[in-house]
Write a protein that holds these residues in place. Structure first.
Motif, PDB file in Angstrom:
ATOM      1  N   ARG A 161      -6.677  16.445  14.032  1.00  0.00           N
ATOM      2  CA  ARG A 161      -8.034  15.993  13.694  1.00  0.00           C
ATOM      3  C   ARG A 161      -8.290  16.090  12.201  1.00  0.00           C
ATOM      4  N   TYR A 162      -8.996  15.101  11.688  1.00  0.00           N
ATOM      5  CA  TYR A 162      -9.382  15.084  10.272  1.00  0.00           C
ATOM      6  C   TYR A 162     -10.885  14.890  10.168  1.00  0.00           C
ATOM      7  N   LEU A 163     -11.510  15.613   9.256  1.00  0.00           N
ATOM      8  CA  LEU A 163     -12.910  15.341   8.923  1.00  0.00           C
ATOM      9  C   LEU A 163     -12.894  14.134   7.984  1.00  0.00           C
ATOM     10  N   ASP A 164     -13.503  13.042   8.408  1.00  0.00           N
ATOM     11  CA  ASP A 164     -13.351  11.779   7.685  1.00  0.00           C
ATOM     12  C   ASP A 164     -14.467  11.581   6.667  1.00  0.00           C
ATOM     13  N   PHE A 165     -14.245  12.087   5.457  1.00  0.00           N
ATOM     14  CA  PHE A 165     -15.197  11.873   4.365  1.00  0.00           C
ATOM     15  C   PHE A 165     -14.683  10.783   3.420  1.00  0.00           C
ATOM     16  N   ALA A 166     -13.959   9.822   4.003  1.00  0.00           N
ATOM     17  CA  ALA A 166     -13.542   8.621   3.287  1.00  0.00           C
ATOM     18  C   ALA A 166     -14.193   7.401   3.934  1.00  0.00           C
ATOM     19  N   SER A 167     -14.407   7.478   5.254  1.00  0.00           N
ATOM     20  CA  SER A 167     -15.097   6.412   5.997  1.00  0.00           C
ATOM     21  C   SER A 167     -14.476   5.039   5.772  1.00  0.00           C
ATOM     22  N   GLY A 168     -13.138   4.990   5.772  1.00  0.00           N
ATOM     23  CA  GLY A 168     -12.496   3.693   5.572  1.00  0.00           C
ATOM     24  C   GLY A 168     -12.890   3.051   4.257  1.00  0.00           C
ATOM     25  N   ILE A 169     -13.071   3.898   3.239  1.00  0.00           N
ATOM     26  CA  ILE A 169     -13.567   3.523   1.908  1.00  0.00           C
ATOM     27  C   ILE A 169     -14.993   2.956   1.997  1.00  0.00           C
ATOM     28  N   ALA A 170     -15.901   3.842   2.359  1.00  0.00           N
ATOM     29  CA  ALA A 170     -17.342   3.521   2.363  1.00  0.00           C
ATOM     30  C   ALA A 170     -17.717   2.428   3.353  1.00  0.00           C
ATOM     31  N   VAL A 171     -16.994   2.339   4.446  1.00  0.00           N
ATOM     32  CA  VAL A 171     -17.245   1.276   5.418  1.00  0.00           C
ATOM     33  C   VAL A 171     -17.950   1.793   6.682  1.00  0.00           C
ATOM     34  N   ASN A 172     -17.363   2.824   7.315  1.00  0.00           N
ATOM     35  CA  ASN A 172     -17.871   3.274   8.626  1.00  0.00           C
ATOM     36  C   ASN A 172     -19.154   4.068   8.461  1.00  0.00           C
ATOM     37  N   LEU A 173     -20.237   3.387   8.139  1.00  0.00           N
ATOM     38  CA  LEU A 173     -21.417   4.191   7.798  1.00  0.00           C
ATOM     39  C   LEU A 173     -22.071   4.840   8.999  1.00  0.00           C
ATOM     40  N   GLY A 217     -20.128   6.225  11.259  1.00  0.00           N
ATOM     41  CA  GLY A 217     -19.010   6.997  11.793  1.00  0.00           C
ATOM     42  C   GLY A 217     -18.180   6.128  12.733  1.00  0.00           C
ATOM     43  N   HIS A 218     -17.368   6.786  13.552  1.00  0.00           N
ATOM     44  CA  HIS A 218     -16.473   6.070  14.461  1.00  0.00           C
ATOM     45  C   HIS A 218     -17.032   6.059  15.874  1.00  0.00           C
ATOM     46  N   GLY A 219     -16.928   4.912  16.517  1.00  0.00           N
ATOM     47  CA  GLY A 219     -17.304   4.808  17.926  1.00  0.00           C
ATOM     48  C   GLY A 219     -18.786   4.952  18.190  1.00  0.00           C
ATOM     49  N   HIS A 220     -19.627   4.576  17.257  1.00  0.00           N
ATOM     50  CA  HIS A 220     -21.078   4.676  17.485  1.00  0.00           C
ATOM     51  C   HIS A 220     -21.445   3.804  18.690  1.00  0.00           C
ATOM     52  N   TYR A 271       0.833  -1.212   0.000  1.00  0.00           N
ATOM     53  CA  TYR A 271       0.000   0.000   0.000  1.00  0.00           C
ATOM     54  C   TYR A 271       0.864   1.257   0.000  1.00  0.00           C
ATOM     55  N   PRO A 272       0.436   2.268  -0.784  1.00  0.00           N
ATOM     56  CA  PRO A 272       1.137   3.557  -0.709  1.00  0.00           C
ATOM     57  C   PRO A 272       0.583   4.350   0.473  1.00  0.00           C
ATOM     58  N   ARG A 273       0.870   3.925   1.678  1.00  0.00           N
ATOM     59  CA  ARG A 273       0.252   4.539   2.867  1.00  0.00           C
ATOM     60  C   ARG A 273       0.684   6.001   3.009  1.00  0.00           C
ATOM     61  N   CYS A 274      -0.270   6.845   3.368  1.00  0.00           N
ATOM     62  CA  CYS A 274       0.046   8.268   3.517  1.00  0.00           C
ATOM     63  C   CYS A 274       0.488   8.549   4.942  1.00  0.00           C
ATOM     64  N   GLY A 275       0.748   9.818   5.237  1.00  0.00           N
ATOM     65  CA  GLY A 275       1.290  10.193   6.549  1.00  0.00           C
ATOM     66  C   GLY A 275       0.281  10.197   7.688  1.00  0.00           C
ATOM     67  N   VAL A 276      -1.006  10.089   7.374  1.00  0.00           N
ATOM     68  CA  VAL A 276      -2.006  10.065   8.446  1.00  0.00           C
ATOM     69  C   VAL A 276      -1.913   8.723   9.170  1.00  0.00           C
ATOM     70  N   ARG A 277      -1.789   8.800  10.496  1.00  0.00           N
ATOM     71  CA  ARG A 277      -1.661   7.573  11.298  1.00  0.00           C
ATOM     72  C   ARG A 277      -2.700   7.615  12.409  1.00  0.00           C
ATOM     73  N   PRO A 278      -3.945   7.220  12.071  1.00  0.00           N
ATOM     74  CA  PRO A 278      -5.053   7.387  13.015  1.00  0.00           C
ATOM     75  C   PRO A 278      -4.896   6.467  14.224  1.00  0.00           C
ATOM     76  N   VAL A 279      -5.220   7.023  15.386  1.00  0.00           N
ATOM     77  CA  VAL A 279      -5.209   6.217  16.604  1.00  0.00           C
ATOM     78  C   VAL A 279      -6.572   6.218  17.305  1.00  0.00           C
ATOM     79  N   ARG A 280      -7.476   7.118  16.865  1.00  0.00           N
ATOM     80  CA  ARG A 280      -8.785   7.192  17.513  1.00  0.00           C
ATOM     81  C   ARG A 280      -9.802   7.775  16.533  1.00  0.00           C
ATOM     82  N   GLY A 281     -11.057   7.402  16.718  1.00  0.00           N
ATOM     83  CA  GLY A 281     -12.120   7.979  15.911  1.00  0.00           C
ATOM     84  C   GLY A 281     -13.227   8.488  16.800  1.00  0.00           C
ATOM     85  N   GLU A 282     -13.810   9.628  16.396  1.00  0.00           N
ATOM     86  CA  GLU A 282     -14.940  10.198  17.148  1.00  0.00           C
ATOM     87  C   GLU A 282     -15.980  10.670  16.148  1.00  0.00           C
TER      88      GLU A 282
END
Ligand SMILES: *Cc1c(COP(=O)(O)O)cnc(C)c1O
Length: 397
Positions: free
Chosen positions: A32-44, A46-49, A10-21
């Motif tokens: 903090r990042y606004l996550d409009f990728a959702s783990g490629i359409a997965v976290n429908l 969001g994080h930590g529901h 994988y061409p992994r980028c510099g973002v190294r997430p450790v938590r989601g809210e």
């Protein structure tokens, strides 16, 4: 030794997430990042529901895994819910999208085998499709980057242009088992099937006794404002692959089929050690109970319309970067001008504006937010897109 412990595919980028809210990801350094990728359409959700977290925690403490040697009260209950809400009569649970597509391909071939037409093995698929990374699923795409060096691939696939009904019809011969198609291409560039194309494929299948296999791994599961994207087209498939959103982040997939299409899938023909274990099914049910209802879907449609309109309004101010917008519901693609590269723009949004999106084929930026976004997230996304476009220096200009 220079190879990394994680196989460097994988061409992994510099973002190294450790938590989601919720709709945000937090990196190692607290950014903090606004996550409009959702783990490629997965976290429908969001994080930590809380409901999903609780369902997983409770089930993990009760019973995690038993194999498919035993009866599955959990799996039966969830499969029944899926059957009640779809065209399908039966469900096979998998751990991923590629496995769901594999099961779909096997189901189609077995159908013709037990139907007395064992020569019907060929699956017709479409240019720019993405169906996963197994040997079977890369055999169903024409994308060289996924195929090179892995040959010989599986025989019995033919790729024809997407949204070209006549090409699809012309590819049908006496060895054809059916069509495999994404109602909305995801990786390929967020391109919806034309109405007459998907309906036409259904019609060809009905005329010739072929199977329509839909890959709704990305476009399904409420993302487009319907439970499944084919509902926008007024048709149903014979077999359908599902994954990504179904587990809300827990690895889960499913192959759904009608009783007729699944008639070859008898005891001993297929299996999976983990597939549909109690933990995965608990996650699936928690997501289903929240997302699969009219109110939730109506909100996805509403938020999708708002987000798209806001993007469309902002685009003319940045006409050197943005070309057009496409997609359905909260599966939105922004096509960039040739002078602006989508991968570069995605990196710029991420590194300089704290917005996570995903690049796709045809120079498209994929906007795939959690389906629980609110107006404030839409405003923030559009602000970041606009600021990003203003500060973007296309490599070629
Ligand atoms: C992601 C995806 C797959 C593969 O799913 P995995 O879980 O990565 O195996 C298959 N089809 C489509 C349309 C996808 O978007």
């Amino acid at each position: 030794m220079t190879i990394t412990p994680l196989m460097p595919v994988y061409p992994r980028c510099g973002v190294r997430p450790v938590r989601g809210e919720g709709c945000y990801l937090i990196g190692e350094r607290g950014e903090r990042y606004l996550d409009f990728a959702s783990g490629i359409a997965v976290n429908l959700l969001g994080h930590g529901h809380p409901a999903l977290v609780k369902a997983i925690a409770d089930q993990a403490a009760t019973l995690m895994h038993v194999s498919n040697l035993y009866g599955s009260p959990q799996g039966e209950a969830f499969a029944q819910k899926l059957v009640d809400k779809t065209f399908a009569d039966t469900v096979f649970f998998t751990n991923s999208g590629a496995e769901a597509v594999e099961c779909a391909i096997k189901t189609a071939r077995r159908y013709h085998y037990v139907n007395g037409t064992p020569e019907k093995t060929k699956i017709i698929s479409f240019a720019n499709a993405f169906h996963g990374r197994t040997l079977g699923t890369i055999s169903a795409t024409n994308q060289a980057k996924m195929r090179d060096g892995f040959e010989p691939l599986l025989p019995g696939f033919e790729v024809v242009p997407f949204n070209d009904l006549e090409a699809a019809r012309a590819a049908v011969d006496d060895t054809t088992a059916g069509f495999l198609v994404e109602p909305v291409q995801g990786e390929g560039g967020m391109t919806p099937s034309k109405q007459e194309f998907l309906r036409g494929l259904r019609q060809i299948c009905d005329e010739k006794g072929l199977l329509l296999i839909l890959d709704e791994v990305q476009c399904g599961y409420c993302r487009t404002g319907k439970f499944f994207a084919h509902e926008h087209y007024g048709i149903t498939p014979d077999i359908m692959a599902v994954a990504k959103g179904i587990g809300g982040g827990f690895p889960l997939g499913a192959c759904l089929a009608t009783e007729e299409a699944a008639k070859g899938m008898v005891i001993g023909t297929h299996g999976s050690t983990y597939g549909g274990n109690p933990l995965a099914v608990a996650a699936g049910e928690a997501v289903f109970d929240i997302a699969v209802n009219e109110a939730f879907l109506a909100n996805v449609t509403k938020m999708g319309d708002r987000l798209r309109q806001a993007i469309e309004q902002m685009m003319p101010n940045h006409d050197t970067v943005f070309d057009s917008v496409r997609g359905l519901g909260l599966m939105i693609g922004i096509k960039l001008k040739d002078s602006a590269d989508a991968r570069g723009f995605v990196a710029h949004l991420r590194d300089n504006h704290g917005l996570l999106t995903v690049a796709a084929g045809e120079n498209v930026v994929r906007i795939l937010p959690p389906l629980v976004i609110e107006e404030s997230h839409i405003a923030e996304c559009v602000e970041k897109l606009s600021a990003g476009a203003r500060s973007f220096q296309p490599a070629s200009s």
